[in-house]
Design an enzyme around this catalytic site. Structure first.
Site, PDB file in Angstrom:
ATOM      1  N   MET A 137       4.846 -40.244 -20.696  1.00  0.00           N
ATOM      2  CA  MET A 137       4.658 -38.767 -21.165  1.00  0.00           C
ATOM      3  C   MET A 137       5.878 -37.835 -20.976  1.00  0.00           C
ATOM      4  SD  MET A 137       1.728 -36.326 -19.716  1.00  0.00           S
ATOM      5  CE  MET A 137       2.425 -36.434 -18.244  1.00  0.00           C
TER       6      MET A 137
ATOM      7  N   ASP B  80      -1.504 -40.333 -16.615  1.00  0.00           N
ATOM      8  CA  ASP B  80      -0.284 -40.727 -17.111  1.00  0.00           C
ATOM      9  C   ASP B  80       0.673 -41.316 -16.153  1.00  0.00           C
ATOM     10  OD1 ASP B  80       0.228 -38.124 -16.076  1.00  0.00           O
ATOM     11  OD2 ASP B  80       2.285 -38.506 -17.187  1.00  0.00           O
ATOM     12  N   GLU B  81       1.503 -42.298 -16.909  1.00  0.00           N
ATOM     13  CA  GLU B  81       2.534 -42.934 -16.434  1.00  0.00           C
ATOM     14  C   GLU B  81       2.224 -43.528 -14.791  1.00  0.00           C
ATOM     15  OE1 GLU B  81       6.195 -40.461 -18.671  1.00  0.00           O
ATOM     16  OE2 GLU B  81       5.394 -39.805 -16.769  1.00  0.00           O
ATOM     17  N   ALA B  82       1.006 -44.166 -14.666  1.00  0.00           N
ATOM     18  CA  ALA B  82       0.677 -44.725 -13.330  1.00  0.00           C
ATOM     19  C   ALA B  82       1.284 -46.511 -13.338  1.00  0.00           C
ATOM     20  CB  ALA B  82      -0.741 -44.761 -13.406  1.00  0.00           C
TER      21      ALA B  82
END
Length: 529
Positions: free
Chosen positions: A1, A334-336
């Site tokens: 993101m 997000d972006e885990a």
């Protein structure tokens, strides 16, 4: 993101006057060249009927408000804007009269945020069903006055408002802007300045990104090291900072006075290095990592299997919900990249009920749609035009199942994206985003397979890896932010780049008067110096 006009026809307005604001003065000739055309505002109004004599604000002008506390507040707000530049007293009074500037609260069909502005030679009347509508009508009135009205010293005038009637209400109820205060910290005063800039364009949500790998920015009494240690730095190694609960409440109150609702975000399970560095027990191996001042993403994760993780999340959400009067609480998601999909699903299954337990509605980045979103949840889409069809379909399926969407396509409305390759600030991972690209799309049909009713609105995020001061925020937000605000407010039938860019260019003198620095895009016919 963060890798980082065809006017709409409105039914008849039923006016039941309750509170009013009025301006008294003599009318100038309607053809006076100093009068801003009635429809030359941003966002574009739903309906404009221009004609009749203009109104002049003079030393005799009164701002008339009925016996309503909220209407009086809006009247005082307007007077505070007009007095320094006009030099007029502009008393705010509840005495009755048909002249001056009147704010009227009454029944109508323009909704909670809509308004009607009628300008005639004897005065101006703004009518709305709710105070938010009065406030939005005042923003339109500001833009109809000469730009010099925004200055804080006396200006020569004349102060003319074109004759005619505007009837206006928003397309979407969620019109947001996000400010990342985690990568670089911004003071209460800097946040308030941005709030004022958002209010001018009828934005009604301020999403504050309060935690990330580089810093934790909101005091949590039960976990004090989150701020004293986790908030002690930022990108590049600066001193960081955080908001006390009193300071956060001050921001919330100030935003509410401009009819913006604060949506706080605690990003999890990823983007959590500041928390993990503050408390070793939150790490699966019990070892706290170092504080982080870089800009990489996806390397941190809360320990999904530990019970203390959910004690931590419960405490944070409980304390934050208690000082947030608004409806929403954003949990990121997000972006885990360091969390397995199974763990991510398990985490969200446990965390979403905590949010609802404390009376808030879940908001998450669109990866939330890979789980089972809570009833009433909103998913914030930050993908690109060329995001995979499978990922878009996952979002669309959730929308068809009842999840609301807030659209923030990164290659359209991420305000930290560079305008051109030569832009000195910002990033380009989502591409270069010039002014036309940010404006020239329709939220209603952007994502295939998404019912129009599922789109709740739009939001323009501003990530701050490269931004350190208010001037940086403004340079990246302006002139793109007003276009996103228009996409959220105005009917789709008004969206036209060729007419919009002319209205946008006319905003430049106002930004100059307000001290807002902006990018002079070659796509816009700016007035000559």
């Amino acid at each position: 993101m963060r890798q980082h006009r065809t006017p709409r026809l409105l039914s008849t307005l039923l006016l039941v006057a309750a509170a009013s604001i009025s301006v008294v003065g003599a009318a100038p000739p309607a053809a006076d060249r100093t009068v801003t055309p009635l429809g030359q505002v941003i966002p574009a109004p739903a309906s404009v009927d221009a004609g009749g004599p203009a109104y002049r604000i003079t030393g005799d002008t009164r701002i008339r408000v009925a016996d309503s506390r909220e209407a009086r507040k809006v009247g005082e707000y307007l007077a505070d804007i007009l007095r320094p530049s006009t030099g007029h007293r502009l008393p705010v009074t509840s005495s009755r009269g048909r002249d001056g500037i009147q704010l009227q609260l009454g029944a109508g069909d323009l909704g909670a945020e809509g308004y009607r502005l009628a300008s005639r030679g004897s005065g101006i009347t703004i009518t709305a069903a709710k105070p938010a509508g009065l406030f939005h009508g005042v923003q339109t009135l500001r833009q109809l006055l000469p730009a010099a009205v925004e200055k804080d010293s006396r200006q020569p005038g004349p102060w003319l408002v074109a004759g005619g009637t505007i009837e206006d209400s928003p397309r979407y109820g969620y019109r947001g802007a996000m400010l990342d205060v985690s990568r670089h910290f911004f003071t209460v005063g800097q946040v308030k300045r941005y709030i004022d800039e958002l209010a001018l364009y009828k934005v009604n949500k301020l999403h504050l990104h309060l935690s990330d790998d580089q810093g934790w920015r909101i005091a949590i009494d039960s976990w004090p090291r989150l701020t004293t240690y986790g908030g002690s730095t930022q990108v590049g190694g600066g001193q960081g900072g955080f908001y006390t609960k009193a300071q956060y409440k001050d921001i919330v109150r100030y935003a509410a006075s401009r009819y913006l609702e604060v949506v706080p975000e605690i990003d999890m399970p990823g983007h959590t290095n500041a928390a993990l560095a503050s408390y070793a027990d939150l790490n699966c191996d019990g070892v706290a990592p170092s504080l982080y001042t870089g800009t990489e993403v996806g390397f941190s994760s809360l320990c999904v299997s530990k019970g203390i993780t959910y004690d931590f999340v419960d405490d944070v959400i409980r304390e934050l919900a208690a000082i947030t009067p608004g409806k929403y609480l954003h949990i990121g998601g997000d972006e885990a990249h360091s969390t397995s999909h199974a763990d991510y699903v398990a985490f969200m299954d446990r965390v979403q009920p905590i949010v609802t337990k404390y009376g808030k509605t879940v908001v998450g980045w669109h990866q939330l749609t890979g789980t089972t979103p809570a009833a009433g949840a909103l998913a914030q889409y930050w993908g690109l035009d060329d995001t995979s069809a499978a990922e878009k379909e996952q979002v669309a399926q959730a929308a068809r199942n009842g999840t609301g969407l807030v659209l923030s396509p990164a290659d359209r409305v991420y305000l930290d994206m560079k305008y051109t390759a030569d832009t000195p600030l910002g990033q380009d991972w989502a591409g270069l985003v010039e002014v036309r690209r940010a404006y020239d799309w329709d939220p209603g049909n952007y994502l295939p397979g998404v019912p129009g009713s599922a789109v709740r609105g739009v939001e323009a995020p501003l990530w701050t890896e490269t931004l350190v001061k208010s001037a940086d925020i403004e340079y990246m937000a302006f002139p793109r932010l007003p276009g996103v605000a228009e996409l959220g407010w105005s009917p789709a039938s008004t969206h036209d780049w060729d007419t919009y860019k002319v209205r946008l260019a006319a905003q430049a003198p106002r930004w100059d008067a307000l001290g807002i620095g902006y990018y002079r895009s070659p796509q816009v016919p700016w007035p000559s110096a």
